[in-house]
Design a protein around this motif. Structure first.
Motif, mmCIF file in Angstrom:
data_model
loop_
_atom_site.group_PDB
_atom_site.id
_atom_site.type_symbol
_atom_site.label_atom_id
_atom_site.label_comp_id
_atom_site.label_asym_id
_atom_site.label_seq_id
_atom_site.Cartn_x
_atom_site.Cartn_y
_atom_site.Cartn_z
ATOM 1 N N ASP A 89 0.807 -1.220 0.000
ATOM 2 C CA ASP A 89 0.000 0.000 0.000
ATOM 3 C C ASP A 89 0.838 1.266 0.000
ATOM 4 O O ASP A 89 0.451 2.273 -0.570
ATOM 5 C CB ASP A 89 -0.908 0.024 1.240
ATOM 6 N N LEU A 90 1.984 1.202 0.690
ATOM 7 C CA LEU A 90 2.730 2.442 0.928
ATOM 8 C C LEU A 90 4.222 2.168 1.088
ATOM 9 O O LEU A 90 4.624 1.174 1.693
ATOM 10 C CB LEU A 90 2.192 3.098 2.213
ATOM 11 N N PHE A 91 5.015 3.049 0.533
ATOM 12 C CA PHE A 91 6.473 3.012 0.668
ATOM 13 C C PHE A 91 6.862 4.227 1.507
ATOM 14 O O PHE A 91 6.635 5.375 1.112
ATOM 15 C CB PHE A 91 7.101 3.074 -0.737
ATOM 16 N N LEU A 92 7.384 3.954 2.698
ATOM 17 C CA LEU A 92 7.742 5.039 3.623
ATOM 18 C C LEU A 92 9.236 5.008 3.789
ATOM 19 O O LEU A 92 9.767 4.094 4.402
ATOM 20 C CB LEU A 92 7.121 4.767 4.999
ATOM 21 N N ALA A 93 9.938 5.994 3.261
ATOM 22 C CA ALA A 93 11.390 5.851 3.282
ATOM 23 C C ALA A 93 12.098 7.165 3.502
ATOM 24 O O ALA A 93 11.537 8.239 3.256
ATOM 25 C CB ALA A 93 11.868 5.212 1.978
ATOM 26 N N GLY A 94 13.338 7.069 3.950
ATOM 27 C CA GLY A 94 14.145 8.250 4.201
ATOM 28 C C GLY A 94 15.575 8.060 3.739
ATOM 29 O O GLY A 94 16.059 6.924 3.670
ATOM 30 N N ASP A 95 16.223 9.169 3.418
ATOM 31 C CA ASP A 95 17.653 9.131 3.126
ATOM 32 C C ASP A 95 18.257 10.453 3.582
ATOM 33 O O ASP A 95 17.561 11.287 4.144
ATOM 34 C CB ASP A 95 17.911 8.860 1.638
ATOM 35 N N LEU A 96 19.554 10.633 3.371
ATOM 36 C CA LEU A 96 20.232 11.815 3.905
ATOM 37 C C LEU A 96 20.408 12.935 2.893
ATOM 38 O O LEU A 96 20.963 13.983 3.216
ATOM 39 C CB LEU A 96 21.629 11.423 4.423
ATOM 40 N N LEU A 97 19.963 12.715 1.663
ATOM 41 C CA LEU A 97 20.324 13.661 0.602
ATOM 42 C C LEU A 97 19.274 14.735 0.370
ATOM 43 O O LEU A 97 18.091 14.532 0.617
ATOM 44 C CB LEU A 97 20.587 12.905 -0.700
ATOM 45 N N ASN A 98 19.737 15.878 -0.120
ATOM 46 C CA ASN A 98 18.840 16.986 -0.421
ATOM 47 C C ASN A 98 17.727 16.548 -1.360
ATOM 48 O O ASN A 98 17.954 15.784 -2.292
ATOM 49 C CB ASN A 98 19.616 18.129 -1.074
ATOM 50 N N GLN A 99 16.549 17.048 -1.103
ATOM 51 C CA GLN A 99 15.352 16.721 -1.891
ATOM 52 C C GLN A 99 15.009 15.225 -1.844
ATOM 53 O O GLN A 99 14.222 14.734 -2.641
ATOM 54 C CB GLN A 99 15.512 17.147 -3.385
ATOM 55 N N LEU A 100 15.617 14.500 -0.878
ATOM 56 C CA LEU A 100 15.318 13.070 -0.736
ATOM 57 C C LEU A 100 15.406 12.352 -2.091
ATOM 58 O O LEU A 100 14.542 11.556 -2.446
ATOM 59 C CB LEU A 100 13.927 12.846 -0.128
ATOM 60 N N VAL A 101 16.456 12.635 -2.825
ATOM 61 C CA VAL A 101 16.541 12.092 -4.182
ATOM 62 C C VAL A 101 16.566 10.567 -4.207
ATOM 63 O O VAL A 101 16.013 9.945 -5.113
ATOM 64 C CB VAL A 101 17.744 12.652 -4.966
#
Lengths: 359, 152
Positions: A89-101
């Motif tokens: 249903d959903l992809f919930l993700a994070g990273d450290l880069l500008n604009q969450l590229v």
């Protein structure tokens, strides 16, 4: 008294996010980890699901490599769970880069509805918290939570060109290269063995940004420790448990932050002892690998949680785990403007739980 | 309750410090070695008939070239990691400070990437070096107008 303070908060009904109890909290059904070269040479090396030997992963840029790591982690997770992308249903993700590229371009390939999140190295805890709340609320049934980080993309954005000679001070930490993905699924009636125990998320704590004036971007552990102490103190003050957690696992306080957080909590008579461990100190071998104070990066906690602690929970060697993801909210811009570095920490309580009756 | 000042004291105690003497010695011998190599290069150029002042430019060119070569080979950062200012301070370090971002930002294109970002570390050195030189030249002019400066 002048300056910011770490105030003791008496548990009260007004602090609704101190330990949100999830009656229909999701099961953590599966996880998948992809680790970088340095991480593979660490103590958990043979426990990662996949590893890479080339930091560029055959791509033209490190940013593309980080994206590829993320996609591999999610694909690996879906294969393990026997699911197709459209069943999520959903992809919930994070990273450290500008604009969450990394998140956005990985999501472009995955075509799963996405919410991108950022809280530096606490991004995994944030994504698990939001995912658990959405599943508990009955709005979604299957969520993939993921994080990724890459040593070279982080150096490019936050610090210096990699071929520039600069000495690393002993309190600095190494950004982990890797990606980790986790599958959250709503508990259901009619599970084939409903008194079988599964690993579930039973409560979450949403952290507050906490700043005690640390302004040194090389000392992330010290910047994060007050936030970790604040969240732990709020959570433990709000939950009523007959026994302490089998294990408390912080994200990346590492060699400098962990003793500081212990000291801050000790001042409030909270002592957690040897059951409190830290992913930043578990990912690498401090003696053999040149990582100074330890690991950091969004993937640090993801790799350790996926490769080690969730395995311990699934096997039953621990019955519960309080995971406290920690993040130092460093921005090169605000740093140059003379600001200090605030921290944040979100907590996720995992427990082995027998089948939950759901309508 | 704990305030920022008290926490600052705790942080200072908890943060490990680098012992000063070993780092200083490493900076000294490596920096000195780089300068000795520079001296040898100068002596070579002088042996071809150049005066000391004329040899300065080709010496700089050779050292900058060596710095760039070592950066491209991935070796210079290791040198400075070991020697600190012994690697960063000599002109080879300046070369490294321009070559490193040029390599790093190549993927963003030749103009906006490599070309523009080449100066991210060395820019201030150029700006404030020129400003300081100009200011000192003014001082020198002023002194000689007063009859106090040297004639050279």
């Amino acid at each position: 008294m002048s300056g910011p303070q770490l105030a003791a908060l008496r548990p009260s009904s007004a602090d609704r996010t101190a330990a949100i109890q999830l009656r229909r909290g999701p099961n953590l059904s599966a996880s998948y980890t992809v680790a970088g070269p340095e991480e593979t040479h660490g103590p958990l090396g043979d426990q990662f699901d996949e590893f890479i030997e080339d930091y560029r992963l055959g791509q033209t840029t490190f940013e593309q490599a980080e994206r590829e790591l993320t996609v591999r982690a999610v694909h690996g997770l879906l294969r393990r769970a026997g699911l197709a992308a459209h069943e999520v249903d959903l992809f919930l993700a994070g990273d450290l880069l500008n604009q969450l590229v990394t998140v956005n371009f990985a999501a472009r390939e995955l075509r799963i509805p996405v919410i991108g999140l950022y809280s530096a190295c606490a991004s995994l805890a944030e994504s698990l918290a939001v995912g658990a709340l959405l599943v508990d609320g009955g709005h979604v049934r299957r969520v993939v939570c993921a994080v990724a980080s890459h040593f070279y993309t982080a150096e490019r954005q936050y610090r210096y060109p990699t071929e520039l000679g600069n000495q690393r001070v002993p309190e600095s930490q190494r950004t982990a290269t890797g990606a980790a993905a986790f599958l959250l699924e709503a508990p259901q009636t009619g599970d084939s063995a409903s008194d079988e125990e599964r690993v579930a998320i039973t409560s979450v704590t949403l952290g507050r940004v906490t700043d005690l004036g640390v302004a040194d971007p090389n000392n992330m552990g010290a910047a994060e420790a007050p936030a970790a102490a604040d969240t732990l103190q709020r959570h433990l003050g709000a939950v009523h448990r007959s026994q302490p957690y089998d294990r408390v696992l912080t994200g990346d306080l590492s060699a400098v932050g962990l003793p500081l957080a212990r000291e801050l909590l000790a001042k409030q008579n909270i002592v957690l002892g040897e059951t409190w461990q830290d992913c930043g100190l578990l990912l690498y071998d401090q003696d053999r690998q040149a990582v100074q104070a330890g690991g950091s990066g969004a993937a640090c906690s993801g790799l350790v949680l996926g490769a080690r602690d969730l395995m311990d929970l699934h096997r039953g060697s621990i019955r519960d785990l309080l995971f406290v993801g920690t993040g130092a909210l460093h921005s090169p811009v605000t740093y140059q403007q003379g600001e200090s570095i605030p921290g944040i920490a979100h907590a996720i309580a995992f427990e082995r739980r027998a089948g939950v009756a759901v309508e | 309750m704990i305030d920022a000042r008290e926490y600052g004291r705790l942080v200072q105690k908890a943060t490990p410090s680098e012992p000063l003497l070993p780092s200083t010695l490493k900076a000294f011998w490596v920096g000195g070695a780089v300068c000795t190599v520079g001296q040898a290069i100068e002596m070579y150029f002088m042996s071809t008939g150049l005066a000391a002042k004329q040899a300065a430019a080709p010496v700089a060119v050779v050292l900058v070239f060596l710095g760039v070569l070592a950066t491209a080979a991935g070796l210079y950062d290791r040198l400075t990691g070991y020697a600190g200012m012994g690697g960063a301070l000599p002109i080879t370090g300046f070369a490294n400070s321009m070559a490193a971002p040029a390599i790093e930002w190549r993927t963003e294109g030749l103009v906006l990437g490599l070309g523009a970002r080449m100066f991210t570390v060395a820019g201030p050195v150029l700006v404030f070096g020129f400003v300081a030189a100009w200011a000192l030249a003014l001082v020198g002019l002023g002194l000689s107008a007063l009859g106090l400066g040297s004639a050279s």
